[in-house]
Design an enzyme around this catalytic site. Structure first.
Site, PDB file in Angstrom:
ATOM      1  N   ASP A  31       0.839  -1.201   0.000  1.00 43.58           N
ATOM      2  CA  ASP A  31       0.000   0.000   0.000  1.00 43.58           C
ATOM      3  C   ASP A  31       0.876   1.253   0.000  1.00 43.58           C
ATOM      4  O   ASP A  31       1.745   1.420   0.852  1.00 43.58           O
ATOM      5  CB  ASP A  31      -0.906   0.006   1.233  1.00 43.58           C
ATOM      6  CG  ASP A  31      -2.103   0.931   1.067  1.00 43.58           C
ATOM      7  OD1 ASP A  31      -1.899   2.105   0.703  1.00 43.58           O
ATOM      8  OD2 ASP A  31      -3.238   0.483   1.285  1.00 43.58           O
ATOM      9  N   SER A  80      -7.136   4.194  -1.401  1.00 41.00           N
ATOM     10  CA  SER A  80      -6.909   2.749  -1.273  1.00 41.00           C
ATOM     11  C   SER A  80      -8.162   1.938  -1.539  1.00 41.00           C
ATOM     12  O   SER A  80      -8.068   0.789  -2.002  1.00 41.00           O
ATOM     13  CB  SER A  80      -6.364   2.426   0.117  1.00 41.00           C
ATOM     14  OG  SER A  80      -5.081   2.971   0.282  1.00 41.00           O
ATOM     15  N   GLU A 253      -1.115  -7.777   2.565  1.00 42.79           N
ATOM     16  CA  GLU A 253      -0.901  -6.338   2.389  1.00 42.79           C
ATOM     17  C   GLU A 253       0.162  -5.832   3.353  1.00 42.79           C
ATOM     18  O   GLU A 253       0.058  -6.010   4.568  1.00 42.79           O
ATOM     19  CB  GLU A 253      -2.182  -5.535   2.618  1.00 42.79           C
ATOM     20  CG  GLU A 253      -1.951  -4.057   2.293  1.00 42.79           C
ATOM     21  CD  GLU A 253      -3.080  -3.134   2.737  1.00 42.79           C
ATOM     22  OE1 GLU A 253      -3.279  -2.096   2.093  1.00 42.79           O
ATOM     23  OE2 GLU A 253      -3.755  -3.453   3.744  1.00 42.79           O
ATOM     24  N   ASP A 258       2.160   2.754   3.353  1.00 44.33           N
ATOM     25  CA  ASP A 258       1.289   3.896   3.110  1.00 44.33           C
ATOM     26  C   ASP A 258       1.219   4.818   4.324  1.00 44.33           C
ATOM     27  O   ASP A 258       1.288   6.043   4.195  1.00 44.33           O
ATOM     28  CB  ASP A 258      -0.113   3.386   2.764  1.00 44.33           C
ATOM     29  CG  ASP A 258      -1.131   4.496   2.617  1.00 44.33           C
ATOM     30  OD1 ASP A 258      -1.009   5.283   1.659  1.00 44.33           O
ATOM     31  OD2 ASP A 258      -2.054   4.582   3.459  1.00 44.33           O
ATOM     32  N   HIS A 262       2.210   8.770   4.403  1.00 45.34           N
ATOM     33  CA  HIS A 262       1.347   9.867   4.851  1.00 45.34           C
ATOM     34  C   HIS A 262       2.048  10.723   5.906  1.00 45.34           C
ATOM     35  O   HIS A 262       1.852  11.942   5.962  1.00 45.34           O
ATOM     36  CB  HIS A 262       0.043   9.315   5.423  1.00 45.34           C
ATOM     37  CG  HIS A 262      -0.958   8.918   4.383  1.00 45.34           C
ATOM     38  ND1 HIS A 262      -1.554   9.838   3.532  1.00 45.34           N
ATOM     39  CD2 HIS A 262      -1.478   7.705   4.055  1.00 45.34           C
ATOM     40  CE1 HIS A 262      -2.401   9.200   2.726  1.00 45.34           C
ATOM     41  NE2 HIS A 262      -2.369   7.914   3.022  1.00 45.34           N
TER      42      HIS A 262
END
Length: 428
Positions: A31, A80, A253, A258, A262
Site C-alpha cells: 500500500d 486505497s 498487504e 502507506d 502519509h
C-alpha cells in the site's frame, strides 16, 4: 495443457493462451509503494563495502508497471478503497468505495470467485483486517469508513453458505470486540480458532479456520514489533493454514508503507519495505517448492511523493534511517514528557543530535509536532524529500513469479490485473 481464456480488456475482446494455470494465487499489495520506494529500498539495503549496488528481491520479480487512477469522475488520483476495488474486481469506481461500482452495487472480487470454486481464502495484513485494501477484496460497502459494518459483514455475509474468509490475520480489536457486538466470540462459536499474540501463532492447529488480531487498529510498526519482522510471520501462517488440494487465494498487504508515506516518515517506510522484502524472499522459495503457485505484487497508489535527494543536493544517505531503536512515532511519545530531550533523542535516534536539530525537539509541544520534528531531522540527514502528505497519481510497479506470471509483463491498468486473475481462476 494450454487452455484458451477469453476476457474483455480495454473494450477489446482478446484471446490469450494460459499455460500452467495456478492452483494457488497470492496477491500482495504494497500500500502506497510507488517506484521511489523500491528504488530507495535498494539503496537502503545496499552493502556499502562493495562497489556495486546489489539488486533486491523487488528487482528480481519486476515485470511491469500499472496505472492507478479511479473512475475519472473522481480525477486521476486514487485512494486505497477504489484502488483495492479495481485490483480485486476489475471495475473502476469512486474513491472510498469498497467492492461496489459507481451505482454502489456489489461487484464480484477474485477472492470471492476463488471461494465459489472451492478454494480456501485468506487475508494477512498489517492494518486492521477491515481496512480499505482487505475489505476491497472481501466485502462490499459504499464507504471505507463504515468499519463496524465491514467487520460485521465478515461474519454475516456468506458465499454459498460459507464464510468469505478462512483465515484473517492483522489488527482490529477495536472493531471486532465492541460493546454492541463481540465478533470474536461469534467467530469462535462458529468454529474459528482465535489468537491475539503473534508469538503463539506457531501453536495454532492446522485444519480449522483462523482469526488472529494483534492490535487495536493496525499491528505495531515494524520498528516497534518485538520480533521485528511481522509480515513474514503472518504470511507463513496464512499459507500453512490455507494449503489444501483445491488451492487457495491469499491477499497479503504491507499496509503501513502507506502510513509511513502519509507521515513523511522515511525511517518507518524503509523498515516496512524490509518487512515486505523478507516476505517476498520467503515466497520466492515457496514458489520453487510449489510451482503451481502464482505470486503477484503491486501497489494501489504511491503515497507522499517520496524523492531520493532533496534541496538540489545530488545524494541520498540512508544511514540516518538505520540506527533507530524504535519508530519515529514512538520516539516522539518518549521525548515529549522528557526533561532530557537532547540526551534521550541522541540515544533513540542512534546519532548525536546537533544544536540546530535540538531546537526543533525542544520547541515541539504536541505528539504531532514532535513526530514531525524527528522525521524532519532524518529527512535532512538522509537528504530525503516529500511532495505531499497524501497520494500521488504515478504509475506503480508490478511484480510476479510462478505459474501464469508471464501474463503480467508490460504496462497495464490496475483493472487489467484483476481481469487476468479472473481468467486464470476460470482456466484451471
Amino acid at each position: 495443457m494450454k487452455q484458451l481464456v477469453t476476457y474483455l480488456l480495454a473494450g477489446l475482446c482478446c484471446t490469450t493462451a494460459f499455460a500452467n494455470t495456478p492452483k494457488n494465487i497470492i496477491m500482495i499489495v504494497g500500500d502506497g509503494m510507488g517506484p521511489a520506494y523500491t528504488t530507495a529500498y535498494r539503496m537502503f539495503a545496499d552493502n556499502a563495502s562493495t562497489p556495486a549496488v546489489e539488486s533486491t528481491v523487488f528487482d528480481r520479480m519486476l515485470v511491469g508497471m500499472a496505472s492507478t487512477h479511479p473512475d475519472f469522475s473522481d480525477g486521476y488520483v486514487t485512494d486505497s478503497a477504489a484502488g483495492a476495488t479495481a485490483l480485486s474486481s476489475g471495475v473502476k469506481t469512486y474513491n472510498g468505495a469498497i467492492g461496489v461500482d459507481l451505482d454502489k452495487k456489489s461487484v464480484q472480487t477474485v477472492l470471492e470467485l476463488a471461494k465459489k470454486q472451492g478454494r480456501k481464502t485468506g487475508i494477512a495484513v498489517t492494518s486492521q483486517i477491515n481496512h480499505a485494501t482487505p475489505a476491497g477484496f472481501s466485502a462490499h460497502n459504499e464507504s471505507r469508513h463504515n468499519y463496524n459494518e465491514i467487520a460485521d459483514s465478515y461474519f454475516d455475509n456468506r458465499i454459498e453458505g460459507k464464510f468469505v474468509l478462512d483465515v484473517m490475520l492483522g489488527g482490529g480489536w477495536k472493531y471486532f470486540k465492541r460493546e454492541d457486538r463481540n465478533l470474536v466470540n461469534e467467530f469462535q462459536q462458529a468454529g474459528y480458532q482465535y489468537i491475539d499474540d503473534m508469538a503463539n501463532l506457531s501453536k495454532v492447529k492446522v485444519g480449522k479456520p483462523l482469526l488472529g488480531l494483534f492490535g487495536d487498529k493496525g499491528v505495531p510498526w515494524a520498528l516497534d514489533f518485538k520480533h521485528k519482522n511481522r509480515l513474514p510471520i503472518l504470511a507463513k501462517t496464512a499459507v500453512k493454514h490455507l494449503e489444501n488440494d483445491k488451492g487457495f487465494f491469499l491477499l497479503i498487504e504491507a499496509s503501513q508503507i502507506d502510513w509511513a508515506g502519509h507521515a513523511n516518515d522515511v525511517a518507518a517506510a524503509m523498515a516496512e519495505m524490509h518487512d515486505l522484502a523478507l516476505t517476498l524472499q520467503w515466497l520466492e522459495n515457496y514458489v520453487l517448492k510449489n510451482p503451481d503457485t502464482l505470486v503477484v505484487l503491486t501497489a494501489d497508489h504511491s503515497t507522499g511523493g517520496l524523492t531520493i535527494g532533496a534541496r538540489g543536493v545530488y545524494d541520498w544517505v540512508p544511514d540516518a534511517t538505520k540506527a533507530l531503536k524504535m519508530s519515529p512515532e514512538k520516539i516522539a511519545q518518549q521525548l515529549l514528557p522528557s526533561k532530557q530531550r537532547w540526551t534521550l533523542a541522541s540515544e533513540l535516534l542512534g546519532f548525536e543530535v546537533s544544536q540546530d536539530e535540538l531546537q526543533s525537539i525542544i520547541t515541539a509541544d504536541t505528539h504531532k509536532t514532535m513526530h514531525r520534528a524527528i522525521c524532519k531531522i532524518i529527512d535532512n540527514r538522509s537528504n530525503t524529500g516529500w511532495t505531499t502528505s497524501g497520494h500521488t497519481g504515478v504509475d506503480v510497479p508490478v511484480f510476479a513469479i510462478g505459474a501464469g506470471s508471464e501474463n503480467f509483463i508490460g504496462h497495464s491498468d490496475n483493472t487489467d490485473i484483476a481481469k487476468k486473475m479472473f481468467a486464470l481462476l476460470k482456466a484451471r
